[in-house]
Design an enzyme around this catalytic site. Structure first.
Site, short mmCIF file in Angstrom:
data_model
loop_
_atom_site.label_atom_id
_atom_site.label_comp_id
_atom_site.label_asym_id
_atom_site.label_seq_id
_atom_site.Cartn_x
_atom_site.Cartn_y
_atom_site.Cartn_z
N ASP A 181 -1.33 -0.86 6.24
CA ASP A 181 -1.48 -0.18 7.53
C ASP A 181 -2.93 -0.04 7.98
O ASP A 181 -3.20 0.01 9.17
CB ASP A 181 -0.84 1.21 7.48
CG ASP A 181 -1.68 2.19 6.66
OD1 ASP A 181 -2.17 3.19 7.23
OD2 ASP A 181 -1.87 1.96 5.45
N ASP A 188 0.87 -1.16 0.00
CA ASP A 188 0.00 0.00 0.00
C ASP A 188 0.92 1.23 0.00
O ASP A 188 2.13 1.10 0.21
CB ASP A 188 -0.88 -0.04 1.25
CG ASP A 188 -1.67 1.23 1.45
OD1 ASP A 188 -2.34 1.66 0.50
OD2 ASP A 188 -1.59 1.81 2.55
N LYS A 245 -10.38 -1.29 -2.09
CA LYS A 245 -10.24 -1.98 -0.81
C LYS A 245 -11.47 -1.68 0.04
O LYS A 245 -11.98 -0.57 0.02
CB LYS A 245 -8.97 -1.50 -0.10
CG LYS A 245 -7.70 -1.71 -0.91
CD LYS A 245 -6.49 -1.02 -0.25
CE LYS A 245 -5.24 -1.13 -1.11
NZ LYS A 245 -4.10 -0.41 -0.55
N THR A 255 -2.43 1.07 -4.47
CA THR A 255 -2.93 2.15 -3.63
C THR A 255 -4.37 2.51 -3.95
O THR A 255 -4.82 2.33 -5.08
CB THR A 255 -2.04 3.41 -3.80
OG1 THR A 255 -2.59 4.51 -3.04
CG2 THR A 255 -1.93 3.82 -5.25
N SER A 256 -5.06 3.06 -2.97
CA SER A 256 -6.41 3.56 -3.18
C SER A 256 -6.41 4.97 -3.74
O SER A 256 -7.46 5.51 -4.08
CB SER A 256 -7.19 3.53 -1.86
OG SER A 256 -7.37 2.21 -1.41
N ASP A 302 -0.09 5.17 1.14
CA ASP A 302 -0.28 6.09 2.26
C ASP A 302 -0.33 5.33 3.59
O ASP A 302 -1.14 4.40 3.75
CB ASP A 302 -1.58 6.87 2.07
CG ASP A 302 -1.53 7.77 0.84
OD1 ASP A 302 -0.72 8.70 0.83
OD2 ASP A 302 -2.30 7.52 -0.11
#
Length: 221
Positions: A163, A13, A138, A106-107, A15
């Site tokens: 995270d 991921d 996600k 990543t989102s 961030d």
């Protein structure tokens, strides 16, 4: 940690996992939440780990178009990169990985992801799966499965670094092994997975078939 376990690839991921962008993200989202009349303190913890369009859609606010609002938030976040920094040890750790054996899923939209990685000085991998690359964000496993596929592997043979609860759930749904990064956690996260606060002291060994195993870094050793 995962003694003797070799992985086909590492998936990350972004961030909260390889960079800390919380201050910048929360500045932008705070302004948006205030304009919508939301309880900011209760709302902010819900933004992490998910695509903006799905976060907004989940609120079911009357008269709000999630796509338009997400686009506006992207522009605001792209303009606010102040205070974005790498997670401790992440730059050295990522730089040590074989380029064909790691990816970011990543989102964040790709444009924002690249801006934030540049601001933090994070190496840019050959494979990035961003918000616009999947239909479901996600906690659906789609982004991790796609990232693994682009590398030529099955997500079940990968180690995923995450995270946020939504991302951890996505990694679990992909059938992968999970490493939780707790660097940005303000409260302990109950998890059955291995967890580290930073990448300091973390290294790898690579076998003759390209399998990657976690090991102490040479500096730590």
């Amino acid at each position: 940690m995962f003694a003797g376990r070799k992985f086909a690839a590492f998936l990350f991921d972004m961030d909260g996992t390889v960079i800390n962008s919380i201050a910048a993200a929360e500045r932008v989202w705070t302004g948006w939440a205030q304009r919508q009349g939301l309880d900011v303190a209760a709302f902010l913890p819900t933004i992490h780990g998910k695509r903006a369009v799905e976060t907004i859609a989940g609120l079911m606010l009357p008269g709000i178009d999630p796509v338009l609002e997400a686009d506006a938030l992207l522009k605001a976040e792209a303009a606010d990169l102040e205070g974005i920094v790498p997670i401790a040890g992440a730059v050295a750790f990522l730089s040590s990985l074989p380029p064909e054996r790691w990816a970011i899923a990543t989102s964040a939209p790709r444009e924002l992801a690249l801006l934030r990685m540049e601001a933090a000085g994070i190496p840019v991998p050959a494979v990035i799966v961003a918000a616009e690359d999947v239909t479901r964000g996600k906690p659906a496993p789609d982004c991790f499965r796609l990232a693994a596929e682009k590398l030529g592997f099955d997500a079940r043979d990968c180690l995923i670094f995450e995270d946020a609860p939504a991302g951890i759930a996505a990694a679990e749904a992909a059938g992968a092994t999970v490493m939780v990064i707790s660097a940005t956690h303000t409260h302990p996260l109950a998890t059955p997975h291995a967890s580290i606060a930073s990448y300091d002291g973390l290294g790898i060994t690579v076998d003759d078939r390209g399998g990657i195993e976690l090991a102490p870094s040479r500096a730590a050793a």
